[in-house]
Design a protein around this motif. Structure first.
Motif: not given
Length: 192
Positions: A85-107
């Protein structure tokens, strides 16, 4: 992609720090613990306040929600896609953080302002509280989407009849160096 500066959890947040230490001890020698090992070695102190997310492309699906969070938020999100129910921008920014956490990996350490409501008055009032979140990667079985575990702790206590209404804003977000560096750009701070 990796920065050289280690960004730490604030010194006063001992529970968040102990969660990161627990995560590191679950599978020593592995850069990211596997889900099965993480679940086999629960932390009684942290388990009620955990979320485990499946990061499937541009969607965050809740695989597990701790009982403390179900009680705090008044609903169980297990099996649901987060932020629909959040905006597309909100979802994109959130998922961007999750992908960086996985790819780096970091917290990632986040401080959110949340809205709580209810209370004993005839006209239910809303007020703000703060929630501290730690996001860490988890390994998944071959062929399964990557995973992120989140530990969420709310500041202060509520009256028995007050409830979570919604997340208002993220006040602060910082990367946590888990030994593999951190992204060169700061975490996105999603907002609607």
């Amino acid at each position: 992609m990796h920065g050289t500066q280690s960004i730490a959890i604030p010194h006063h947040d001992t529970l968040a720090r102990s969660f990161v230490n627990h995560w590191k001890q679950v599978d020593p020698g592995s850069p990211v613990p596997q889900l099965s090992r993480f679940l086999d070695r629960p932390s009684v102190e942290h388990a009620p306040h955990l979320f485990i997310f499946e990061v499937d492309g541009g969607r965050l699906k809740v695989r597990l929600q701790g009982t403390g969070l179900v009680e705090r938020w008044g609903q169980d999100f297990t099996g649901r896609v987060l932020y629909e129910l959040k905006s597309e921008s909100f979802r994109e920014q959130s998922i961007q953080n999750f992908h960086k956490i996985i790819e780096t990996p970091c917290g990632c350490y986040m401080l959110d302002e949340i809205q709580i409501g209810g209370g004993r008055s005839l006209m239910p009032a809303t007020m703000s509280s703060r929630s501290r979140i730690v996001l860490l990667p988890l390994g998944s079985r071959h062929g399964r989407p990557p995973l992120v575990v989140a530990f969420s702790q709310e500041d202060g206590t509520r009256a028995w009849d007050q409830r979570f209404v919604r997340k208002q804003i993220t006040i602060d977000a910082r990367w946590i160096d888990l030994g593999r560096g951190i992204p060169s750009t700061p975490p996105a701070i999603p907002c609607d």
